[in-house]
Design an enzyme around this catalytic site. Structure first.
Site, PDB file in Angstrom:
ATOM      1  N   HIS A 166      54.601  30.888  34.563  1.00 35.29           N
ATOM      2  CA  HIS A 166      53.516  30.848  35.577  1.00 35.29           C
ATOM      3  C   HIS A 166      54.005  31.396  36.922  1.00 35.29           C
ATOM      4  O   HIS A 166      53.454  31.042  37.953  1.00 35.29           O
ATOM      5  CB  HIS A 166      52.980  29.425  35.777  1.00 35.29           C
ATOM      6  CG  HIS A 166      52.720  28.683  34.503  1.00 35.29           C
ATOM      7  ND1 HIS A 166      51.494  28.653  33.885  1.00 35.29           N
ATOM      8  CD2 HIS A 166      53.555  27.951  33.713  1.00 35.29           C
ATOM      9  CE1 HIS A 166      51.570  27.931  32.780  1.00 35.29           C
ATOM     10  NE2 HIS A 166      52.808  27.501  32.647  1.00 35.29           N
ATOM     11  N   SER A 287      57.269  53.975  55.102  1.00 35.84           N
ATOM     12  CA  SER A 287      55.910  53.927  55.620  1.00 35.84           C
ATOM     13  C   SER A 287      55.834  54.820  56.849  1.00 35.84           C
ATOM     14  O   SER A 287      56.793  54.912  57.616  1.00 35.84           O
ATOM     15  CB  SER A 287      55.560  52.486  55.990  1.00 35.84           C
ATOM     16  OG  SER A 287      54.546  52.467  56.976  1.00 35.84           O
TER      17      SER A 287
END
Ligand code: ARG
Length: 467
Positions: A166, A287
């Site tokens: 999970h 970026s």
């Protein structure tokens, strides 16, 4: 490679107003496949050479004509390979483009090549040869990816990291073990590839339009010349079957899903929050506005390519599902799906192989994370079963209380003083601390296929012998 266009006729008087160009031009545009099936030129020529040679061997054409045909086809091969071939959309597809050029080169003998065959078995052959080669390439590429993982697994057979379920910290594992999970996945993909090659290893040529032929051809001879195990056994099935292409796409979709899960893990692992791995500059980008960023673009694109591959699989299944036997022109739409998926799959495998080889693994960070989140709680429970004789369910309950206590104190299990632990269960002794470390936890999981370094090394040896 140049592409010539035909003259467009003026629009039809009755309904031509709807169309910018004449109806013939539209027919040509929807009908032509040369724009994409030119990729099959080498297979088409190989198939034609094998077919003509067989025809001559059987006395169906003269050996003189065969020599001309073979020589002409080899000339065309050289022309296409050197970019000196003019593909014509008016000639519809690769088969007719090559045959028309052959007629220009060698004259009437060219007309004998198409004896005892049809474009239906011809395209089935060409495409099968192409898919078979692509499967062989995929097999080699998967072997390279598996090798990359085996090297990383060996290097990190002892490096601990948190194992997740999970995406919550579950139990400590080794990074080597995690790498070996991908070896299993890509190993299954590779064995699917091998089975697919086996399934499709039958030669379609000689099925002709759909019913076979009255000429005394030798399909075993062409099958052998083209590297197939044997000829297909039913001429109707042969020209209507595209299972080999669908199987390729299904394999690509499953492998793509595996690659995408790996890509997703790399995206997560390379975040500053996780910091488990650092991608090499070669496989990341910066970026334009945020100077601190290093983005896992290649991994993200691998994750996205999976969508395209799935789309191709569904497209071809849908194209085929309503077709009566045998050939229908719908089947011409098979190629672009397979070509696009093959390109995506190749890129994705290559990118992930590079990324896995290049990435820097931050073992300190992994180890710190492995010990947090009470990852050795199961080890405490197992200790209570083994050393204090508690039933597992009770041990689970006792451990839960220990975790709750550590949580309330803001510390790890191993930081709880013995008195605290004994207050929860009197049978606990200071020996318990031996199993609360992550190293002890992973070393104890020696069950076959478990995460203990000794077991990981055994599995590495198993795969090394097979890779
Ligand atoms: N270009 C066609 C295809 O890819 C070749 C077969 C054409 N056969 C025919 N009967 N029209 O399917």
């Amino acid at each position: 490679m140049a592409e010539s266009n035909t003259d467009t006729k003026s629009s039809n008087q009755m309904w031509g107003g709807r169309f910018a160009s004449g109806p013939d031009a539209i027919m040509e545009e929807i009908n032509a496949s040369i724009g994409f099936d030119k990729k099959l030129f080498a297979q088409d020529i190989r198939g034609s050479i094998a077919h003509a040679t067989m025809l001559a061997h059987q006395g169906i054409i003269s050996s003189d004509d065969n020599d001309k045909i073979v020589h002409g086809l080899n000339t065309i091969l050289a022309e296409i390979e050197s970019g000196n071939f003019e593909f014509s959309r008016r000639l519809e597809d690769i088969h007719m483009n090559i045959e028309a050029r052959l007629a220009t080169l060698i004259g009437p003998a060219a007309g004998r090549l198409h004896t005892a065959r049809s474009r239906n078995d011809q395209v089935a052959l060409d495409f099968r040869l192409w898919v078979k080669e692509e499967l062989e390439k995929t097999e080699r590429m998967l072997t390279g990816l598996i090798a990359a993982f085996l090297d990383r697994a060996e290097e990190h057979a002892e490096s601990v990291m948190p194992g997740f379920t999970h995406l919550q910290t579950a139990q400590p594992v080794t990074f080597g073990h995690h790498c070996m999970a991908y070896v299993e996945m890509f190993g299954r993909d590779r064995s699917r590839v091998r089975h697919a090659i086996e399934h499709m290893d039958e030669s379609p040529i000689g099925a002709a339009a759909l019913a076979g032929t009255g000429y005394p051809i030798d399909r075993h001879m062409t099958a052998k010349a083209l590297g197939f195990r044997e000829p297909t056994r039913n001429s109707i099935d042969t020209v209507s079957d595209r299972d080999f292409a669908i199987e390729f796409l299904a394999i690509a979709a499953i492998a793509g899903m595996h690659l995408s899960r790996l890509a997703e893990e790399i995206v997560i692992w390379s975040t500053p929050q996780f910091g488990f791995v650092r991608l090499s500059d070669a496989f990341s980008t910066g970026s334009s506005i945020m100077p601190q960023k290093k983005n896992p673009d290649a991994a993200e694109l691998v994750r996205a390519k999976t969508g395209r591959i799935n789309g191709s699989l569904i497209a071809l299944l849908t194209i085929m599902k309503g077709l009566p036997l045998a050939y229908s022109k719908d089947m011409q739409e098979d190629k672009e799906q397979v070509f696009d998926a093959a390109e995506s799959l190749e890129l994705a495998i290559a990118a992930m192989t590079g990324m896995v080889r290049d990435m820097t693994v931050n073992t300190a960070r992994m180890k710190a994370a492995a010990g947090s989140g009470y990852s050795t709680a199961t080890d405490l429970a197992d200790w209570l079963v083994r050393e204090a004789g508690l039933p597992f369910r009770d041990a689970h309950h006792v451990t839960g209380r220990a975790v709750a206590l550590a949580e309330s104190k803001g510390c790890e299990l191993a930081d709880l003083p013995l008195s605290d632990l004994q207050a929860i269960h009197s049978a606990i002794t200071d020996k318990v601390y031996d199993v609360l470390t992550v190293e002890a936890s992973v070393a104890s999981r020696k069950s076959f296929g478990g995460t203990a370094p000794s077991e990981v090394r055994r599995q590495i040896a198993f795969w090394r012998a097979r890779n």
